[in-house]
Design an enzyme around this catalytic site. Structure first.
Site, PDB file in Angstrom:
ATOM      1  N   HIS A   1       0.892  -1.215   0.098  1.00  0.00           N
ATOM      2  CA  HIS A   1       0.225  -0.023  -0.156  1.00  0.00           C
ATOM      3  C   HIS A   1       1.000   1.142   0.085  1.00  0.00           C
ATOM      4  O   HIS A   1       0.814   2.216  -0.841  1.00  0.00           O
ATOM      5  CB  HIS A   1      -1.049  -0.052   1.286  1.00  0.00           C
ATOM      6  CG  HIS A   1      -1.734   1.228   1.351  1.00  0.00           C
ATOM      7  ND1 HIS A   1      -2.962   1.359   0.991  1.00  0.00           N
ATOM      8  CD2 HIS A   1      -1.545   2.498   1.934  1.00  0.00           C
ATOM      9  CE1 HIS A   1      -3.806   2.548   1.373  1.00  0.00           C
ATOM     10  NE2 HIS A   1      -2.787   3.283   1.786  1.00  0.00           N
ATOM     11  N   GLU A   2       1.915   1.096   0.983  1.00  0.00           N
ATOM     12  CA  GLU A   2       2.705   2.501   0.966  1.00  0.00           C
ATOM     13  C   GLU A   2       3.758   2.768  -0.130  1.00  0.00           C
ATOM     14  O   GLU A   2       3.935   3.872  -0.627  1.00  0.00           O
ATOM     15  CB  GLU A   2       3.596   2.361   2.357  1.00  0.00           C
ATOM     16  CG  GLU A   2       2.742   2.467   3.450  1.00  0.00           C
ATOM     17  CD  GLU A   2       1.630   3.548   3.864  1.00  0.00           C
ATOM     18  OE1 GLU A   2       2.009   4.644   3.153  1.00  0.00           O
ATOM     19  OE2 GLU A   2       0.754   3.502   4.517  1.00  0.00           O
TER      20      GLU A   2
ATOM     21  N   HIS B   1       2.022   4.335  -2.785  1.00  0.00           N
ATOM     22  CA  HIS B   1       2.072   6.131  -2.662  1.00  0.00           C
ATOM     23  C   HIS B   1       3.221   6.623  -3.021  1.00  0.00           C
ATOM     24  O   HIS B   1       3.273   7.552  -3.781  1.00  0.00           O
ATOM     25  CB  HIS B   1       1.890   6.490  -1.261  1.00  0.00           C
ATOM     26  CG  HIS B   1       0.501   6.436  -0.821  1.00  0.00           C
ATOM     27  ND1 HIS B   1      -0.573   7.124  -1.303  1.00  0.00           N
ATOM     28  CD2 HIS B   1      -0.161   5.724   0.621  1.00  0.00           C
ATOM     29  CE1 HIS B   1      -1.653   6.829  -0.582  1.00  0.00           C
ATOM     30  NE2 HIS B   1      -1.534   6.011   0.693  1.00  0.00           N
TER      31      HIS B   1
ATOM     32  N   HIS C   1       3.260   6.628  -6.882  1.00  0.00           N
ATOM     33  CA  HIS C   1       2.279   7.793  -7.266  1.00  0.00           C
ATOM     34  C   HIS C   1       3.235   8.958  -7.336  1.00  0.00           C
ATOM     35  O   HIS C   1       3.122   9.910  -8.228  1.00  0.00           O
ATOM     36  CB  HIS C   1       1.323   7.720  -6.081  1.00  0.00           C
ATOM     37  CG  HIS C   1       0.241   8.864  -6.732  1.00  0.00           C
ATOM     38  ND1 HIS C   1      -1.156   9.071  -6.051  1.00  0.00           N
ATOM     39  CD2 HIS C   1      -0.131   9.780  -7.801  1.00  0.00           C
ATOM     40  CE1 HIS C   1      -1.746   9.879  -6.709  1.00  0.00           C
ATOM     41  NE2 HIS C   1      -1.163  10.361  -7.700  1.00  0.00           N
TER      42      HIS C   1
END
Length: 683
Positions: free
Chosen positions: A496-497, A500, A503
């Site tokens: 998940h991190e 980021h 992104h």
């Protein structure tokens, strides 16, 4: 711009000369003096599976500052960096007000934003993560001073008018490219919600309120991480070892939600969340100040101000959605709680009453028993190095990106076990840097999160300012010859991190004001949630999940069981998030509040959660409000985000005929589009 070929060391062939130079200049992809757990690890895997060795002290070498910022070689450097940014800001404001309106107006505004963010964002991380109190205090002061300047700029009439002239000229606006036009509108939005339309006295009041809110938010967040103490003699001796000891007291620094001992969880819940009068007063003042600010600038509540410009649009829409969602979840949630109650009665019949501290633990017990997914069975396959190799392979196959471990300069890191990664694209070259602060340490916040340290942007000289981010996790250290081993939950959080982080690397915009995760809040979680799907797709997991001792791959049926288990107690888990979101809406709704925050908490918990409120745990508000001021827009309507991706998630976990089989392929295709959209051609 530097061009790079395929992964060297992970893909066939020899590194291109340019990439070899990059590796030689930046220290390569290995750790000096580090011992390897296995010769089969790639450089990335080895870097994370072994303990970092202390850096050699270069007696005659130049000491760099944090993140390579020269001024930050000491805490006093924050003042130097801050003053430098403020002088640059003053010069840019003068330029913005002096030039005729045009695209250069937006460029100067973005330079303003960049000059301030480069100090504020870095300080925002350091103030909570640096182990040295002197650095934390200096960063806190810098945050406050830069934040004060931002609020002053948002109410600067001359600056506002320079942008207004541009927006009012229809012909000129039509000549701008879509990105420049959008950024201009976003800067104007900041002026409008900050009270630029008010008279001078009220504008100053808005600035003062914003600064006060900044201080209160920071104080509230910092206190929410403080441990609570309890006298040793008040607890049975056999549970003392679970907690850190300080003289005659035991320190409780989290909820110990995964402890198998019911008493340990109960003690942790009641002690860690024991009410602090100072914290409750801080919360009251924070909510009141936010309400005053919202009303001052023309909104009926702070919730209306915060939701302006989002998909939800208004708190009425959010509340309606939460109530409908809660109604739909209600029956399934009660069934989930009944299952957990039965499990507790089976394990501990002498203490069978089901309480809030039981939910996380017994839902896990049910999953483990029903699907045989005890975390200890999975951990040997998920060494941190293997997981990082998996991410590296995934990014390479999907996005053409490779990760290289760099040797940091002396003084660049805040802790010796932090790893620095260079992110390299096969055609675009070096994209940016990720600092991986993955391991547990004293006084480190117990939360997994992504911090932007520096945003990317196209600089005036045509070069691209590379983004820098930090990923902060709380993973176990390696011990003896055992590498750090992750539970399935830790693996999902890591993916998940990293979503980021990618992104931030791929969101290469011309303007730093909208770079990476500085996008619409509605979109900020989409790439990271997409990454979670890969963490439980066997076609991905099979490429890296190998037993750290034997090299045996993780059996496919174990991955299938893990996916199936996610359906268990899912309604109760979502119901808890609905409760948090509903409480946030009420706290930021109509003021003055009709009851105390504690009474509201109790009433909302009974309505939206279903488990009994525990007296003297008023600080339970920390669990959903600890990020107020920085993350509250996301907290307010995360359930809406679930609504957007809900059908896809349901198909994946429930095995809807005709949908599950092609889902990973669909996501892979979506991510390719995501990469193409974010890796913009104009850079």
């Amino acid at each position: 711009m530097l061009r790079a070929g395929r992964l060297w060391g992970l893909s066939p062939g020899v590194a291109p000369a340019t990439l070899r130079l990059l590796r030689e200049k930046r220290g390569g992809a290995s750790l000096r003096g580090a011992r390897r757990v296995s010769t089969s690890w790639s450089p990335v895997g080895a870097a994370f599976n072994v303990k970092a060795q202390p850096q050699r002290l270069e007696l005659f070498g130049e000491r760099r500052g944090l993140f390579g910022v020269p001024e930050l070689s000491s805490p006093e450097g924050f003042h130097v960096a801050q003053e430098k940014a403020l002088r640059q800001t003053e010069s840019l404001v003068e330029r913005a007000c002096a030039i005729p309106p045009g695209p250069q107006t937006v460029c100067i505004f973005d330079q303003l934003s960049d000059a301030l963010c480069k100090v504020a964002d870095l300080a925002d991380f350091v103030k909570i993560a640096h182990p040295d109190p002197a650095y934390r205090e200096a960063a806190e002061e810098a945050c406050r001073n830069i934040g004060t300047m931002v609020e002053k700029l948002n109410t600067n009439v001359d600056l506002y008018q320079s942008l207004q002239k541009l927006l009012a000229d229809e012909k000129l606006m039509a000549s701008l490219d879509p990105e420049t036009r959008k950024v201009a509108e976003l800067f104007m939005f900041d002026f409008e919600i900050s009270g630029i339309h008010l008279d001078e006295e009220k504008r100053q009041k808005a600035v003062d309120l914003n600064v006060k809110i900044l201080d209160l938010s920071s104080t509230f967040i910092m206190r929410s991480h403080f441990p609570n103490k309890i006298d040793k003699h008040l607890l049975p001796g056999y549970i003392h070892y679970n907690f850190e000891c300080e003289g005659e007291h035991l320190l409780v620094n989290n909820l110990y939600a995964e402890s198998s001992d019911d008493l340990v969880r109960e003690v942790a819940y009641k002690v860690f969340l024991y009410p602090s009068l100072d914290q409750l007063n801080c919360l009251d003042e924070l909510l009141s100040s936010r309400d005053l600010l919202a009303k001052l600038v023309g909104y009926s509540t702070y919730a209306h101000r915060a939701l302006q410009g989002t998909i939800a649009k208004s708190p009425e829409v959010v509340t309606q959605f939460l109530e409908k969602l809660s109604e739909k979840l209600s029956e399934r949630t009660m069934k989930d709680f009944e299952m957990m109650k039965e499990m507790k009665m089976k394990i501990n019949p002498q203490n069978a009453t089901f309480m809030p501290w039981d939910h996380p633990y017994y839902s896990g017990v049910i999953r483990a028993e029903r699907y045989n997914i005890e975390p200890s069975l999975y951990c040997p396959f998920f060494s941190l190095g293997a997981c990082m190799e998996g991410l590296n392979l995934l990014f390479h196959q999907l996005l053409g990106i490779s990760l290289y471990v760099e040797q940091p300069e002396e003084g660049e890191l805040w802790c010796e076990d932090v790893r620095k990664l260079a992110v390299v694209h096969e055609t675009e070259g070096l994209l940016g840097y990720i600092y991986c602060d993955f391991f547990q340490r004293a006084d480190k916040p117990h939360q997994d999160c992504h911090f932007t340290i520096r945003g990317g942007r196209l600089k005036e000289n045509g070069e691209y300012q590379l983004p820098i981010v930090v990923l902060m996790l709380n993973l176990p250290h390696s011990t003896n010859n055992v590498p750090p081993l992750l539970t399935p939950g830790m693996l999902e959080n890591l993916f998940h991190e990293m979503g980021h982080a990618m992104h931030s690397m791929l969101g290469r915009t011309r303007y730093q004001h909208v770079t990476g995760t500085r996008c619409s809040t509605d979109f900020a979680e989409v790439p990271s949630i997409l990454m979670e799907f890969f963490a439980s797709d066997y076609r991905v997991v099979n490429q890296f999940a190998k037993h750290y001792q034997t090299g045996q791959p993780l059996p496919k049926n174990m991955v299938s069981r893990l996916c199936e288990s996610k359906k268990v107690c899912a309604a109760a888990d979502m119901q808890l998030q609905v409760f948090y979101a509903a409480l946030d809406q009420i706290y930021h709704g109509k003021h003055p509040l009709k009851r105390s925050t504690t009474d509201i908490l109790k009433e909302t918990q009974e309505k939206f959660y279903g488990l009994p409120y525990v007296p003297n745990t008023e600080d339970n508000t920390q669990e959903n409000l600890k990020a107020l001021g920085r993350l509250e827009p996301f907290l307010k309507w995360r359930p809406l985000e679930e609504r957007i991706i809900g059908k896809r998630k349901t198909a994946y976990h429930k095995g809807v005929p005709g949908e599950t089989a092609g889902l990973a392929t669909e996501i892979q295709s979506s991510c390719r589009v995501w990469c193409q959209v974010l890796l913009l051609p104009h850079v």
